[in-house]
Design an enzyme around this catalytic site. Structure first.
Site, PDB file in Angstrom:
ATOM      1  N   CYS A 109       0.850  -1.198   0.000  1.00  0.00           N
ATOM      2  CA  CYS A 109       0.000   0.000   0.000  1.00  0.00           C
ATOM      3  C   CYS A 109       0.887   1.251   0.000  1.00  0.00           C
ATOM      4  O   CYS A 109       1.445   1.596  -1.031  1.00  0.00           O
ATOM      5  CB  CYS A 109      -0.988  -0.033   1.161  1.00  0.00           C
ATOM      6  N   HIS A 199      -3.530  -5.510   0.518  1.00  0.00           N
ATOM      7  CA  HIS A 199      -3.012  -5.751   1.863  1.00  0.00           C
ATOM      8  C   HIS A 199      -2.958  -7.243   2.189  1.00  0.00           C
ATOM      9  O   HIS A 199      -3.936  -7.810   2.683  1.00  0.00           O
ATOM     10  CB  HIS A 199      -3.900  -5.056   2.903  1.00  0.00           C
ATOM     11  N   GLU A 201      -1.527  -8.490   4.653  1.00  0.00           N
ATOM     12  CA  GLU A 201      -1.528  -8.617   6.119  1.00  0.00           C
ATOM     13  C   GLU A 201      -2.919  -8.496   6.735  1.00  0.00           C
ATOM     14  O   GLU A 201      -3.104  -8.786   7.922  1.00  0.00           O
ATOM     15  CB  GLU A 201      -0.584  -7.571   6.735  1.00  0.00           C
TER      16      GLU A 201
END
Length: 254
Positions: A109, A199, A201
């Site tokens: 990002c 993302h 994560e």
């Protein structure tokens, strides 16, 4: 005795690969209280076989020489790359040095945008506004031979939330993934530096919580917050990038 001498002369045989996580910001206070911060989410996804250090570059902490590390991960941030804050520009110059030294890098990002900016590309506000929620990523044929992406399916869901994007890739970058909203979802530059707008994560629980916090802003922007929340789903292929990157770092560090 010979074996003992060999171990002493080659201490790297017994050490874990060293990875630095460059923390470029913090999440919403509500999510921080529930789930921890950005760096915590990366630590949960990266291999426990790595020796991981978190450096808060937004707070002015310095990661030392790029060659001190076997791998580098750059988190997301509520900051904007186009603001060119001093800490961000310093981190960008450091990343450019790391790429030239062929240290494996994964920028996510903000990290994706910063990597592109640092290497001569352009990051800025997306002309169509915000992309947030669970959306499909399409891999291009160039991903078929890519060390990080080659085992992923041609399309897969991923968690996204961003208002800025990579508007122009650096010269020499290889575009790996896109979707209908964002043409530069993933790229590689050099042999082992990657940027991803999505993302890996994020869990679906974290994504849903993001949308709940963002809901008033989404409504003002003409987006359907309820539909976006209802559309959240797990994204295991996207999340697999963190263990994949871990393995790549460990293999290169041998």
């Amino acid at each position: 005795m010979q074996e003992d001498n060999t171990v002493q002369q080659n201490p790297s045989l017994n050490r874990k690969a060293r990875v630095v996580v460059l923390k470029t910001g913090s999440t919403y206070p509500r999510l921080l209280a529930q789930f921890g911060d950005f760096d915590d989410w990366f630590l949960r996804g990266l291999s426990t076989e790595l020796d991981i250090t978190v450096i808060n570059v937004e707070a002015g902490e310095l990661p030392g020489n790029p060659e001190d590390w076997d791998g580098i991960v750059v988190t997301g941030s509520p900051a904007m790359v186009s603001d060119r804050a001093e800490w961000s520009e310093n981190a960008g110059r450091w990343l450019a040095t790391a790429v030239r030294s062929e240290i494996p890098v994964l920028g996510v990002c903000y990290g994706h945008q910063l990597l592109a900016h640092a290497l001569g590309g352009e990051a800025g506000y997306h002309p169509d506004g915000r992309e947030t929620g669970t959306h499909e990523i399409e891999l291009l044929p160039e991903a078929d031979s890519d060390a990080l992406f080659r085992e992923l399916p041609k399309t897969f869901p991923a968690q996204l939330t961003h208002r800025q994007s990579v508007l122009r890739l650096p010269e020499g970058a290889v575009l790996l993934g896109r979707n209908g909203f964002e043409p530069n979802q993933a790229f590689r530059i050099g042999p082992c530096a990657w940027g991803v707008q999505f993302h890996p994560e994020f869990t679906d629980t974290v994504m849903r919580a993001y949308l709940e916090v963002q809901a008033p802003d989404l409504t003002r922007e003409g987006l359907d917050a309820e539909a976006l929340i209802a559309g959240v789903k797990p994204a295991p292929d996207a999340s697999s990038l963190l263990p994949r990157f871990s393995r790549l770092v460990m293999e290169r560090a041998r």
